[in-house]
Design a protein around this motif. Structure first.
Motif, short mmCIF file in Angstrom:
data_model
loop_
_atom_site.label_atom_id
_atom_site.label_comp_id
_atom_site.label_asym_id
_atom_site.label_seq_id
_atom_site.Cartn_x
_atom_site.Cartn_y
_atom_site.Cartn_z
N LYS A 43 0.83 -1.21 0.00
CA LYS A 43 0.00 0.00 0.00
C LYS A 43 0.86 1.26 0.00
O LYS A 43 0.45 2.30 -0.52
N GLU A 44 2.06 1.18 0.57
CA GLU A 44 2.93 2.35 0.64
C GLU A 44 3.72 2.58 -0.64
O GLU A 44 4.18 3.69 -0.89
N LEU A 45 3.89 1.57 -1.46
CA LEU A 45 4.67 1.70 -2.68
C LEU A 45 3.91 2.54 -3.71
O LEU A 45 2.68 2.51 -3.74
N PRO A 46 4.64 3.27 -4.55
CA PRO A 46 3.96 4.05 -5.59
C PRO A 46 3.39 3.11 -6.67
O PRO A 46 3.86 1.99 -6.84
N ALA A 47 2.40 3.61 -7.34
CA ALA A 47 1.78 2.82 -8.42
C ALA A 47 2.80 2.67 -9.56
O ALA A 47 3.54 3.60 -9.86
N PRO A 48 2.84 1.50 -10.20
CA PRO A 48 3.79 1.33 -11.30
C PRO A 48 3.42 2.21 -12.48
O PRO A 48 2.25 2.38 -12.82
N LEU A 49 4.43 2.75 -13.11
CA LEU A 49 4.21 3.61 -14.27
C LEU A 49 4.15 2.77 -15.53
O LEU A 49 4.85 1.77 -15.65
N PRO A 50 3.31 3.17 -16.47
CA PRO A 50 3.27 2.42 -17.74
C PRO A 50 4.58 2.65 -18.49
O PRO A 50 5.18 3.72 -18.37
N PRO A 51 5.03 1.67 -19.24
CA PRO A 51 6.28 1.85 -19.97
C PRO A 51 6.14 2.94 -21.04
O PRO A 51 5.14 3.00 -21.75
N GLU A 52 7.14 3.78 -21.11
CA GLU A 52 7.11 4.86 -22.11
C GLU A 52 7.71 4.37 -23.42
O GLU A 52 8.76 3.74 -23.43
N VAL A 53 7.02 4.66 -24.49
CA VAL A 53 7.51 4.28 -25.82
C VAL A 53 8.12 5.52 -26.45
O VAL A 53 7.44 6.53 -26.63
N THR A 54 9.40 5.41 -26.76
CA THR A 54 10.07 6.57 -27.37
C THR A 54 9.69 6.65 -28.85
O THR A 54 9.22 5.68 -29.44
N ARG A 55 9.92 7.81 -29.41
CA ARG A 55 9.59 8.02 -30.83
C ARG A 55 10.42 7.10 -31.72
O ARG A 55 9.91 6.53 -32.67
N MET A 56 11.69 6.94 -31.37
CA MET A 56 12.57 6.09 -32.18
C MET A 56 12.11 4.63 -32.11
O MET A 56 12.09 3.93 -33.13
N GLU A 57 11.75 4.18 -30.92
CA GLU A 57 11.28 2.81 -30.77
C GLU A 57 10.00 2.59 -31.59
O GLU A 57 9.84 1.56 -32.26
N PHE A 58 9.09 3.56 -31.55
CA PHE A 58 7.86 3.46 -32.33
C PHE A 58 8.17 3.38 -33.82
O PHE A 58 7.60 2.57 -34.54
N GLN A 59 9.09 4.24 -34.30
CA GLN A 59 9.44 4.24 -35.72
C GLN A 59 10.07 2.91 -36.13
O GLN A 59 9.77 2.37 -37.20
N MET A 60 10.94 2.36 -35.27
CA MET A 60 11.59 1.09 -35.60
C MET A 60 10.58 -0.04 -35.68
O MET A 60 10.62 -0.88 -36.58
N LYS A 61 9.66 -0.07 -34.72
CA LYS A 61 8.63 -1.11 -34.75
C LYS A 61 7.72 -0.95 -35.96
O LYS A 61 7.34 -1.93 -36.60
N ASP A 62 7.37 0.29 -36.26
CA ASP A 62 6.52 0.54 -37.43
C ASP A 62 7.22 0.09 -38.71
O ASP A 62 6.62 -0.56 -39.57
N GLU A 63 8.51 0.42 -38.83
CA GLU A 63 9.27 0.02 -40.01
C GLU A 63 9.37 -1.51 -40.11
O GLU A 63 9.23 -2.08 -41.19
N MET A 64 9.58 -2.17 -38.97
CA MET A 64 9.68 -3.63 -38.96
C MET A 64 8.36 -4.26 -39.42
O MET A 64 8.35 -5.20 -40.22
N ILE A 65 7.26 -3.73 -38.96
CA ILE A 65 5.95 -4.26 -39.35
C ILE A 65 5.71 -4.04 -40.84
O ILE A 65 5.25 -4.95 -41.55
N ARG A 66 6.05 -2.86 -41.32
CA ARG A 66 5.87 -2.58 -42.75
C ARG A 66 6.73 -3.50 -43.62
O ARG A 66 6.28 -4.02 -44.64
#
Length: 93
Positions: A43-66
């Motif tokens: 109960k005392e621990l902070p809530a986990p943060l969602p993983p942040e997706v960087t712009r470069m990571e998004f572009q690389m994944k998009d390119e891989m899918i294409r």
């Protein structure tokens, strides 16, 4: 023929059984307090943060899918050509 339980009713329990019952109760009580401590800590621990997706990571994944889609499209075209050749050979005979 049922026996009545009253103040004068007695039963026998061996010391071995009493020790086993005491050990079982101590184990259960210890587990209860450990669980309560873990819950309080969680109960005392902070809530986990969602993983942040960087712009470069998004572009690389998009390119891989294409690229995967394009490769799959090329494979399908090759399979179609092969299938047409096989159909031509089958019906020419």
């Amino acid at each position: 023929m049922a026996k009545e339980l009253n103040e004068d009713t007695g039963f026998q329990v061996s010391i071995k059984s009493l020790i086993a019952i005491g050990f079982a109760m101590a184990t259960i009580i210890g587990m209860w307090f450990a669980l309560q401590a873990d819950i309080a800590e969680a109960k005392e621990l902070p809530a986990p943060l969602p993983p942040e997706v960087t712009r470069m990571e998004f572009q690389m994944k998009d390119e891989m899918i294409r690229n995967t889609i394009i490769d799959t499209q090329k494979d399908v075209q090759e399979i179609n050509k092969s299938l047409k050749k096989n159909e031509d050979k089958l019906y020419d005979r």
